[in-house]
Each structure stands twice: as structure tokens, then as C-alpha cells.
Motif scaffolding. Sequence first.
Motif, PDB file in Angstrom:
ATOM      1  N   LEU A  45      -3.945   8.229  -2.663  1.00 30.52           N
ATOM      2  CA  LEU A  45      -4.691   7.599  -1.744  1.00 30.52           C
ATOM      3  C   LEU A  45      -5.617   6.665  -2.258  1.00 30.52           C
ATOM      4  O   LEU A  45      -5.712   5.529  -1.917  1.00 30.52           O
ATOM      5  CB  LEU A  45      -5.134   8.215  -0.656  1.00 30.52           C
ATOM      6  CG  LEU A  45      -5.196   7.982   0.732  1.00 30.52           C
ATOM      7  CD1 LEU A  45      -3.931   7.735   1.185  1.00 30.52           C
ATOM      8  CD2 LEU A  45      -5.819   8.941   1.606  1.00 30.52           C
ATOM      9  N   GLY A  46      -6.232   7.109  -3.440  1.00 32.20           N
ATOM     10  CA  GLY A  46      -7.382   6.293  -3.638  1.00 32.20           C
ATOM     11  C   GLY A  46      -6.632   4.998  -4.707  1.00 32.20           C
ATOM     12  O   GLY A  46      -7.334   3.838  -4.370  1.00 32.20           O
TER      13      GLY A  46
ATOM     14  N   PHE B 261       0.826  -1.106  -0.107  1.00 33.92           N
ATOM     15  CA  PHE B 261      -0.125   0.017  -0.073  1.00 33.92           C
ATOM     16  C   PHE B 261       0.770   1.224  -0.235  1.00 33.92           C
ATOM     17  O   PHE B 261       0.654   2.135  -0.898  1.00 33.92           O
ATOM     18  CB  PHE B 261      -0.884  -0.001   1.293  1.00 33.92           C
ATOM     19  CG  PHE B 261      -1.721   1.343   1.599  1.00 33.92           C
ATOM     20  CD1 PHE B 261      -2.566   1.604   0.724  1.00 33.92           C
ATOM     21  CD2 PHE B 261      -1.189   1.991   2.753  1.00 33.92           C
ATOM     22  CE1 PHE B 261      -3.307   2.844   1.249  1.00 33.92           C
ATOM     23  CE2 PHE B 261      -1.951   3.002   2.889  1.00 33.92           C
ATOM     24  CZ  PHE B 261      -2.855   3.493   2.123  1.00 33.92           C
ATOM     25  N   CYS B 262       1.781   1.060   1.055  1.00 30.31           N
ATOM     26  CA  CYS B 262       2.588   2.542   0.875  1.00 30.31           C
ATOM     27  C   CYS B 262       3.547   2.658  -0.338  1.00 30.31           C
ATOM     28  O   CYS B 262       3.866   3.636  -0.649  1.00 30.31           O
ATOM     29  CB  CYS B 262       3.601   2.481   2.047  1.00 30.31           C
ATOM     30  SG  CYS B 262       2.772   2.765   3.698  1.00 30.31           S
TER      31      CYS B 262
ATOM     32  N   ALA C 177      -3.981   3.582  -4.080  1.00 30.91           N
ATOM     33  CA  ALA C 177      -3.465   2.657  -3.042  1.00 30.91           C
ATOM     34  C   ALA C 177      -4.538   1.915  -2.190  1.00 30.91           C
ATOM     35  O   ALA C 177      -4.576   0.793  -2.152  1.00 30.91           O
ATOM     36  CB  ALA C 177      -2.334   3.230  -2.161  1.00 30.91           C
ATOM     37  N   LEU C 178      -5.747   2.764  -2.191  1.00 28.13           N
ATOM     38  CA  LEU C 178      -7.010   2.036  -1.274  1.00 28.13           C
ATOM     39  C   LEU C 178      -7.459   0.998  -2.062  1.00 28.13           C
ATOM     40  O   LEU C 178      -7.941  -0.084  -1.573  1.00 28.13           O
ATOM     41  CB  LEU C 178      -7.627   3.119  -0.706  1.00 28.13           C
ATOM     42  CG  LEU C 178      -7.340   3.860   0.575  1.00 28.13           C
ATOM     43  CD1 LEU C 178      -8.267   5.031   0.928  1.00 28.13           C
ATOM     44  CD2 LEU C 178      -7.196   2.861   1.428  1.00 28.13           C
TER      45      LEU C 178
ATOM     46  N   ALA D  85       1.170   4.058  -3.335  1.00 26.44           N
ATOM     47  CA  ALA D  85       0.897   5.214  -2.759  1.00 26.44           C
ATOM     48  C   ALA D  85       2.015   6.318  -3.054  1.00 26.44           C
ATOM     49  O   ALA D  85       1.836   7.340  -3.472  1.00 26.44           O
ATOM     50  CB  ALA D  85       0.270   5.580  -1.355  1.00 26.44           C
TER      51      ALA D  85
ATOM     52  N   SER E 298      -6.334  -0.900  -4.457  1.00 25.84           N
ATOM     53  CA  SER E 298      -5.187  -2.230  -4.255  1.00 25.84           C
ATOM     54  C   SER E 298      -5.329  -2.798  -2.921  1.00 25.84           C
ATOM     55  O   SER E 298      -5.177  -4.127  -2.898  1.00 25.84           O
ATOM     56  CB  SER E 298      -3.997  -1.680  -4.738  1.00 25.84           C
ATOM     57  OG  SER E 298      -3.272  -1.075  -3.763  1.00 25.84           O
ATOM     58  N   LEU E 299      -5.294  -2.182  -2.074  1.00 18.90           N
ATOM     59  CA  LEU E 299      -5.150  -2.563  -0.652  1.00 18.90           C
ATOM     60  C   LEU E 299      -6.614  -3.364  -0.183  1.00 18.90           C
ATOM     61  O   LEU E 299      -6.470  -4.358   0.286  1.00 18.90           O
ATOM     62  CB  LEU E 299      -5.272  -1.439   0.260  1.00 18.90           C
ATOM     63  CG  LEU E 299      -5.198  -1.646   2.050  1.00 18.90           C
ATOM     64  CD1 LEU E 299      -3.801  -2.460   2.322  1.00 18.90           C
ATOM     65  CD2 LEU E 299      -5.397  -0.618   2.907  1.00 18.90           C
ATOM     66  N   PHE E 300      -7.765  -2.743  -0.588  1.00 18.20           N
ATOM     67  CA  PHE E 300      -9.038  -3.409  -0.425  1.00 18.20           C
ATOM     68  C   PHE E 300      -9.014  -4.865  -1.055  1.00 18.20           C
ATOM     69  O   PHE E 300      -9.658  -5.962  -0.660  1.00 18.20           O
ATOM     70  CB  PHE E 300     -10.054  -2.653  -0.306  1.00 18.20           C
ATOM     71  CG  PHE E 300     -10.301  -1.714   0.267  1.00 18.20           C
ATOM     72  CD1 PHE E 300     -10.273  -1.796   1.934  1.00 18.20           C
ATOM     73  CD2 PHE E 300     -10.555  -0.154   0.226  1.00 18.20           C
ATOM     74  CE1 PHE E 300     -10.437  -1.206   2.937  1.00 18.20           C
ATOM     75  CE2 PHE E 300     -10.871   0.527   1.683  1.00 18.20           C
ATOM     76  CZ  PHE E 300     -10.698   0.166   2.704  1.00 18.20           C
TER      77      PHE E 300
END
Lengths: 107, 175
Positions: free
Chosen positions: B97-98, A21-22, B100-101, A25, B103-105
Motif C-alpha cells: 500500500l505504501g 495504483f492497483c 503504491a500510494l 500494489a 506513486s499514486l500521489f
Amino acid sequence: MTDLLYNYQHIYLFVALFLLFCGIAGVVYRRTLIGMLVSMELIMNGAGLNLAALNRFVSPENGYGMAFTLIIMGIAAAESAIALGIIMLIFKKYRHIEGGDLKEMKD
Amino acid sequence: MNLGEIIFLITVVATLGGAAMAVLSGSIVYALLGLVAAMFGIAGLYIFLNSPFLSMMQILIYVGAVSVLIAFAIMLIGPLYRKPKEWTTVGKFVAALGVALVSLFTFVRFVMETFGDTLPQGVPLAESPSFKITTKEIGRLFFNDLVLPFELISLLVVVAILGAIMLALFSRGNK
């Protein structure tokens, strides 16, 4: 002794996920090319941790995951060496390393 | 909670905080420091995964080589402090942020669906079979089954060294 905190698999997986995630981003957010390279290294680290954790908990009878973690380390070192060479060239040519301002990649 | 768990929590917090610092800090030098902290934390996690050889390799390769390389690049490129606008527009931050979020979810869903049935009771622990992959096993693996990837890695490193040398030479010839 089964409920020790470091014996749970998903903690390692979620730490690796946070590193991914980091990294994503940071690649989008950072302006300079070196910042993007630092974020790429974070992604590589997350991948290595993921492989090692899955090797430890899912198939503990062989060591393929650890071997591929070592291979990932080699790939990351080579990639960062090449990327820093290219960043040096870009800095000598354009006098800056802003990622957004590199509109022409031709001579 | 015994001492091992406390050290484990410290390691995890160092990793997460280092990763957040590597992305969010304004200066590129602090970002490099955050990266080094995250790498040390991951080396500690490798020790908790019963693989001290990986931990030593992590410290040698990442902390010893890659971060020093990045530090040399920062020193060679020079006055980045004249442009301290690392904090760019709000729109770019929201976009990052969008992305990355999303992909995170996606991956959180993936992890929960794959390993979710074992989460509450925490079944696949170190209980199952004892984990005895030593450095000797890894070396045997590299020289028996994984000979081709090992040789390909050495080829890749040679090509990377030659490429870096060629880039340096070409830049000198152009000036």
C-alpha cells in the motif's frame, strides 16, 4: 452539451491512475507469479487508456495515441505469452509458483 | 444526467471494481475475473473516447487472448487451492500500500499540475475541434508514418512465439 460527464479529460486520467495504483500494489502484494502477471496486465491497460484519452482531448487532429495503444496491446500479448512460458518452466522445476521462494535462479 | 452519463458511470465503476478485485481477492480465479471485468470496462471507456476500433481490439486481444491464456496457465498449474494463503502478512500489505500510494500521489500531483488549470471549468472538452479519427485514419497512419514500429511489433510477436516454443521444448528435453 459541454458538461457531459464523459467529456471531461481528468476522469479518464484518474481511472488510468487507479489502474496503475492497483497494478503496482498487486505486483508487490501478490504471492503467486500469476497474480503478479495479472497486475502487470492492469498496468498495461492503464497505459493504453491514458494514451487514448490524451489523444482524444489534447491532440484530436491525428491518431498517434490510438496507434500506440494498439502497439501496447501487441506488446502486452507477447509479454504475457513469454511470462506464462517461464511460469510453466518454474512450476515444472520447483513444483510451486511462489514468487518469494524463488531464491536461486541457477541450475 | 442522461442515459449516456449513467452508462459511463457504470463503465467506470466496473473498471475500478474489477481492478480492486484483481488485486484484493484471495483466489487467483477471482482475480482473473476481476481483470476481465476491468478490461471490459476499459473497452467501454474506449467507446466513450470515440474509438470503437480500439474497443473491439481490446475485447479481442485482452479478453479473448490474454485472459484465456492466463486461465489455461491456472488450469495447468493445478491445485492452488491447497495453499490458500493469498492474504499474506499485514506487513506485506502495508508495504504494498505504501509503495503504491507514493506513486499514486506523485502522479496525482503531476496530473493536477499539468491539467489542473483546466479542471474547475472543464475547458478542453469535445467542444474544441470535432474528433474524427476513424479506423481508416489509423490504418493509413500505420502504413505511412508508423511503418517501423509496426514492423518491429510483428518482429516482437514472432520472437515471442519462437521463445515460447523454445521454452516448451527445453522443458520437455530436461525431463
